[in-house]
Design an enzyme around this catalytic site. Structure first.
Site, PDB file in Angstrom:
ATOM      1  N   THR A 126       0.819  -1.215   0.000  1.00 46.84           N
ATOM      2  CA  THR A 126       0.000   0.000   0.000  1.00 46.84           C
ATOM      3  C   THR A 126       0.856   1.270   0.000  1.00 46.84           C
ATOM      4  O   THR A 126       1.848   1.368   0.721  1.00 46.84           O
ATOM      5  CB  THR A 126      -0.936   0.007   1.220  1.00 46.84           C
ATOM      6  OG1 THR A 126      -1.657  -1.221   1.230  1.00 46.84           O
ATOM      7  CG2 THR A 126      -1.907   1.161   1.168  1.00 46.84           C
ATOM      8  N   GLY A 131      -3.848   1.899  -3.019  1.00 46.34           N
ATOM      9  CA  GLY A 131      -4.478   1.078  -1.973  1.00 46.34           C
ATOM     10  C   GLY A 131      -5.274  -0.012  -2.665  1.00 46.34           C
ATOM     11  O   GLY A 131      -4.708  -1.017  -3.117  1.00 46.34           O
ATOM     12  N   SER A 132      -6.580   0.209  -2.824  1.00 46.76           N
ATOM     13  CA  SER A 132      -7.399  -0.744  -3.603  1.00 46.76           C
ATOM     14  C   SER A 132      -6.846  -0.841  -5.026  1.00 46.76           C
ATOM     15  O   SER A 132      -6.803  -1.922  -5.626  1.00 46.76           O
ATOM     16  CB  SER A 132      -8.852  -0.269  -3.653  1.00 46.76           C
ATOM     17  OG  SER A 132      -9.354  -0.112  -2.355  1.00 46.76           O
ATOM     18  N   ILE A 157       1.883  -0.088   6.898  1.00 47.04           N
ATOM     19  CA  ILE A 157       2.554  -1.396   6.802  1.00 47.04           C
ATOM     20  C   ILE A 157       2.715  -2.036   8.184  1.00 47.04           C
ATOM     21  O   ILE A 157       3.229  -1.416   9.118  1.00 47.04           O
ATOM     22  CB  ILE A 157       3.926  -1.265   6.082  1.00 47.04           C
ATOM     23  CG1 ILE A 157       3.758  -0.533   4.746  1.00 47.04           C
ATOM     24  CG2 ILE A 157       4.566  -2.647   5.898  1.00 47.04           C
ATOM     25  CD1 ILE A 157       2.724  -1.111   3.795  1.00 47.04           C
ATOM     26  N   HIS A 341     -23.922  -6.159  26.497  1.00 47.19           N
ATOM     27  CA  HIS A 341     -23.254  -5.712  27.730  1.00 47.19           C
ATOM     28  C   HIS A 341     -23.823  -4.390  28.256  1.00 47.19           C
ATOM     29  O   HIS A 341     -23.408  -3.927  29.326  1.00 47.19           O
ATOM     30  CB  HIS A 341     -21.748  -5.525  27.496  1.00 47.19           C
ATOM     31  CG  HIS A 341     -20.947  -6.789  27.572  1.00 47.19           C
ATOM     32  ND1 HIS A 341     -21.068  -7.813  26.662  1.00 47.19           N
ATOM     33  CD2 HIS A 341     -20.005  -7.214  28.465  1.00 47.19           C
ATOM     34  CE1 HIS A 341     -20.236  -8.786  26.975  1.00 47.19           C
ATOM     35  NE2 HIS A 341     -19.585  -8.458  28.070  1.00 47.19           N
ATOM     36  N   GLY A 342     -24.732  -3.764  27.485  1.00 44.90           N
ATOM     37  CA  GLY A 342     -25.277  -2.482  27.926  1.00 44.90           C
ATOM     38  C   GLY A 342     -24.153  -1.469  28.124  1.00 44.90           C
ATOM     39  O   GLY A 342     -23.183  -1.442  27.359  1.00 44.90           O
ATOM     40  N   GLU A 366      -6.317  -5.812   3.731  1.00 43.50           N
ATOM     41  CA  GLU A 366      -6.149  -6.967   2.832  1.00 43.50           C
ATOM     42  C   GLU A 366      -7.243  -6.991   1.749  1.00 43.50           C
ATOM     43  O   GLU A 366      -7.724  -8.042   1.349  1.00 43.50           O
ATOM     44  CB  GLU A 366      -6.175  -8.253   3.651  1.00 43.50           C
ATOM     45  CG  GLU A 366      -5.518  -9.403   2.949  1.00 43.50           C
ATOM     46  CD  GLU A 366      -4.257  -9.879   3.650  1.00 43.50           C
ATOM     47  OE1 GLU A 366      -3.823  -9.253   4.638  1.00 43.50           O
ATOM     48  OE2 GLU A 366      -3.704 -10.866   3.162  1.00 43.50           O
ATOM     49  N   THR A 368     -10.556  -4.197   0.641  1.00 38.79           N
ATOM     50  CA  THR A 368     -11.814  -3.767   1.281  1.00 38.79           C
ATOM     51  C   THR A 368     -12.963  -4.688   0.850  1.00 38.79           C
ATOM     52  O   THR A 368     -12.829  -5.484  -0.090  1.00 38.79           O
ATOM     53  CB  THR A 368     -12.162  -2.332   0.843  1.00 38.79           C
ATOM     54  OG1 THR A 368     -12.357  -2.340  -0.586  1.00 38.79           O
ATOM     55  CG2 THR A 368     -11.056  -1.345   1.203  1.00 38.79           C
TER      56      THR A 368
HETATM   57  C1  LIG Z   1      -4.046  -1.352  10.467  1.00 37.04           C
HETATM   58  C2  LIG Z   1      -3.709  -1.567   9.015  1.00 37.04           C
HETATM   59  C3  LIG Z   1      -2.745  -2.488   8.647  1.00 37.04           C
HETATM   60  C4  LIG Z   1      -2.388  -2.642   7.294  1.00 37.04           C
HETATM   61  N1  LIG Z   1      -1.351  -3.486   6.947  1.00 37.04           N
HETATM   62  C5  LIG Z   1      -0.894  -3.477   5.668  1.00 37.04           C
HETATM   63  C6  LIG Z   1       0.302  -4.191   5.310  1.00 37.04           C
HETATM   64  O1  LIG Z   1       0.929  -4.869   6.144  1.00 37.04           O
HETATM   65  N2  LIG Z   1       0.756  -4.113   4.030  1.00 37.04           N
HETATM   66  C7  LIG Z   1       0.092  -3.385   3.070  1.00 37.04           C
HETATM   67  O2  LIG Z   1       0.560  -3.345   1.936  1.00 37.04           O
HETATM   68  N3  LIG Z   1      -1.053  -2.708   3.368  1.00 37.04           N
HETATM   69  C8  LIG Z   1      -1.554  -2.734   4.649  1.00 37.04           C
HETATM   70  N4  LIG Z   1      -2.697  -2.021   4.959  1.00 37.04           N
HETATM   71  C9  LIG Z   1      -3.375  -1.258   3.917  1.00 37.04           C
HETATM   72  C10 LIG Z   1      -4.754  -1.801   3.522  1.00 37.04           C
HETATM   73  O3  LIG Z   1      -4.637  -3.015   2.849  1.00 37.04           O
HETATM   74  C11 LIG Z   1      -5.442  -0.704   2.702  1.00 37.04           C
HETATM   75  O4  LIG Z   1      -5.786   0.341   3.592  1.00 37.04           O
HETATM   76  C12 LIG Z   1      -6.671  -1.199   1.968  1.00 37.04           C
HETATM   77  O5  LIG Z   1      -6.327  -2.106   0.957  1.00 37.04           O
HETATM   78  C13 LIG Z   1      -7.495  -0.060   1.358  1.00 37.04           C
HETATM   79  O6  LIG Z   1      -6.692   0.809   0.625  1.00 37.04           O
HETATM   80  P1  LIG Z   1      -6.815   2.397   0.891  1.00 37.04           P
HETATM   81  O7  LIG Z   1      -6.668   2.597   2.357  1.00 37.04           O
HETATM   82  O8  LIG Z   1      -5.882   3.112   0.002  1.00 37.04           O
HETATM   83  O9  LIG Z   1      -8.302   2.749   0.499  1.00 37.04           O
HETATM   84  P2  LIG Z   1      -8.817   3.210  -0.948  1.00 37.04           P
HETATM   85  O10 LIG Z   1      -8.329   2.271  -1.973  1.00 37.04           O
HETATM   86  O11 LIG Z   1      -8.518   4.660  -1.106  1.00 37.04           O
HETATM   87  O12 LIG Z   1     -10.374   3.034  -0.788  1.00 37.04           O
HETATM   88  C14 LIG Z   1     -11.229   4.027  -0.223  1.00 37.04           C
HETATM   89  C15 LIG Z   1     -12.669   3.518  -0.408  1.00 37.04           C
HETATM   90  O13 LIG Z   1     -12.974   3.456  -1.806  1.00 37.04           O
HETATM   91  C16 LIG Z   1     -13.411   2.171  -2.146  1.00 37.04           C
HETATM   92  N5  LIG Z   1     -13.000   1.845  -3.508  1.00 37.04           N
HETATM   93  C17 LIG Z   1     -11.776   1.982  -4.076  1.00 37.04           C
HETATM   94  N6  LIG Z   1     -11.795   1.537  -5.333  1.00 37.04           N
HETATM   95  C18 LIG Z   1     -13.069   1.111  -5.579  1.00 37.04           C
HETATM   96  C19 LIG Z   1     -13.713   0.522  -6.696  1.00 37.04           C
HETATM   97  N7  LIG Z   1     -13.067   0.274  -7.859  1.00 37.04           N
HETATM   98  N8  LIG Z   1     -15.031   0.209  -6.587  1.00 37.04           N
HETATM   99  C20 LIG Z   1     -15.689   0.442  -5.433  1.00 37.04           C
HETATM  100  N9  LIG Z   1     -15.125   0.978  -4.340  1.00 37.04           N
HETATM  101  C21 LIG Z   1     -13.836   1.310  -4.416  1.00 37.04           C
HETATM  102  C22 LIG Z   1     -12.758   1.255  -1.127  1.00 37.04           C
HETATM  103  O14 LIG Z   1     -13.436   0.013  -1.031  1.00 37.04           O
HETATM  104  C23 LIG Z   1     -12.882   2.102   0.129  1.00 37.04           C
HETATM  105  O15 LIG Z   1     -14.168   1.971   0.664  1.00 37.04           O
HETATM  106  C24 LIG Z   1      -3.078  -1.889   6.306  1.00 37.04           C
HETATM  107  C25 LIG Z   1      -4.086  -0.985   6.689  1.00 37.04           C
HETATM  108  C26 LIG Z   1      -4.376  -0.790   8.015  1.00 37.04           C
HETATM  109  C27 LIG Z   1      -5.406   0.244   8.372  1.00 37.04           C
END
Ligand SMILES: Cc1cc2nc3c(=O)[nH]c(=O)nc-3n(C[C@H](O)[C@H](O)[C@H](O)COP(=O)(O)OP(=O)(O)OC[C@H]3O[C@@H](n4cnc5c(N)ncnc54)[C@H](O)[C@@H]3O)c2cc1C
Length: 382
Positions: A126, A131-132, A157, A341-342, A366, A368
């Protein structure tokens, strides 16, 4: 069809359950409150041979199957999600790419210490702009005098910034063709490499005792042979790693939901209102019954994904379904547990309060829920 666990799997489940109840449960609240990384527990997990469950004994792993892995993750998450995600990210995301795609030298150098739990592995996919849309990697790695010189940043990460973090495998753009198409490759960067820095840990809603940080790479130089797998195979490789990772995260959802149900049932039998335990009210019974049923369904889906992988069959669709189902299940189960648990459900001394905060990430990390729906819809041919 045989829905019974083998004797080995049942023994593993009872061993890990005992460990979680006796050694994790007593410290879980404090670790969460103080946001302290669970070094002692990770050491114990290593001693119990649980830090490399699905990898062969020849490389230091436990030589067990994916179902065994799912059972262990489930039992840990039933008590504490921070410990569960530490093991899960280390195994599925950190160690997996080196095991699946690493060369002999990388395997020899890294797998024994990773599977022993002496060092933690991390996976850096990420980025602020990826992200996605994980293929939209901006981090660049350029060949210079036989070395890869990396510039860019990663975010969110897991496991990269602890005292025992060993290395991170990152995705990076290693070339761009004439049409602007990116060549993405995976590169292993050991902690301590000059130019590789881990930022301060995030202030999170949950998973407080797990390590999550942004990473930056500034003219970070690693030898050319630190590429993991063939050049340009990074996109395919991380899709594979994420598929496998979803089974672990699905197991986390089942475990958290089960832990929430256990706590809710216990409390409902103790708490009296209107002269009787609240477990005698139909409205409370309906919540418990619904959650128990959803857990049964989510567990079957998760175990089925693990089973398919262990059979060498295609498991991508089932893993995405299991992850989608159990993330929502964890959110719902923990919410119902708080409700049962209220007022005490809103107070941190009850574990369901922590479970509620820990659950939400399971619909985000991993991949969304929306990404899982895309994967599932694609498999349906939509
Ligand atoms: C505590 C934590 C630990 C993590 N650990 C790791 C790790 O070890 N390694 C790593 O690489 N990543 C890690 N992540 C990252 C995580 O995998 C990403 O946050 C996740 O994949 C979403 O990416 P984003 O945050 O950029 O959200 P975005 O991609 O910006 O998404 C924002 C919203 O838009 C929606 N969206 C985006 N594209 C579309 C589409 N085409 N159609 C419909 N909806 C869409 C998404 O579903 C979401 O609701 C971690 C995140 C957290 C919070």
């Amino acid at each position: 069809m045989d829905f019974d666990l083998s004797d080995d799997h049942r023994l593993l489940r009872s061993t890990v359950r005992e460990f979680a109840e006796q050694e994790i449960a007593p410290v879980a609240e404090e670790l969460d409150r103080t946001k302290a990384f669970p070094y002692e527990l990770v050491k114990r997990l290593g001693e119990l041979n649980l830090m490399g469950i699905p990898f062969p004994e020849a490389v230091g792993g436990a030589g067990a199957d994916t179902l065994a892995y799912a059972i262990v993750v489930e039992e840990l998450a039933r008590v504490d999600s921070s410990v569960a995600i530490t093991l899960c990210a280390h195994t599925s995301l950190g160690t997996q790419p080196i095991y699946l795609f690493g060369n002999d030298e990388q395997k020899r150098d890294w797998l024994p210490q990773l599977t022993a739990g002496e060092k933690l592995g991390a996976f850096g996919l990420t980025e602020p702009e990826a992200g996605s849309d994980a293929g939209n990697v901006q981090t660049r790695a350029m060949l210079d005098d036989g070395d890869w010189v990396i510039n860019g940043s990663k975010q969110f990460i897991t496991n990269a910034g602890t005292d025992i973090s060993g290395c991170v495998v990152i995705t990076a753009v290693t070339d761009v063709d004439a049409n602007g198409r990116k060549e993405i490759s995976n590169i292993l960067v050991p902690n301590g490499t000059p130019g590789y820095e881990q930022g301060a840990p995030y202030r999170k809603m949950g998973w407080n005792a797990s390590d999550t940080r942004p990473l930056t790479f500034t003219d970070c130089r690693v030898p050319g042979d630190h590429m993991v797998g063939p050049r340009g195979a990074g996109f395919k490789q991380f899709l594979r790693v994420l598929d496998i990772g979803r089974i672990g995260v699905a197991a986390m959802g089942v475990g958290l939901a089960q832990g929430a149900l256990d706590e809710a049932l216990r409390y409902a039998k103790e708490r009296k209102a209107f002269g009787q335990p609240i477990s005698k009210f139909q409205a409370i019974q309906a919540k418990l019954a619904d959650v128990a049923t959803e857990i049964a369904a989510g567990r079957l889906l998760t175990y089925n994904a693990a089973f398919l992988k262990d059979q060498g069959r295609d498991f991508s669709l089932t893993a995405a379904q299991a992850k989608l189902k159990t993330g929502r299940l964890a959110v719902r189960a923990s919410e119902e547990a708080v409700q049962i648990h209220g007022g005490y459900g809103y107070i941190e001394e009850y574990p369901v309060c922590r479970f509620y905060r820990d659950a939400k990430i399971l619909t985000i990390g991993e991949g969304t829920d929306e990404v899982q729906q895309m994967v599932i819809a694609r498999a349906l041919g939509a």
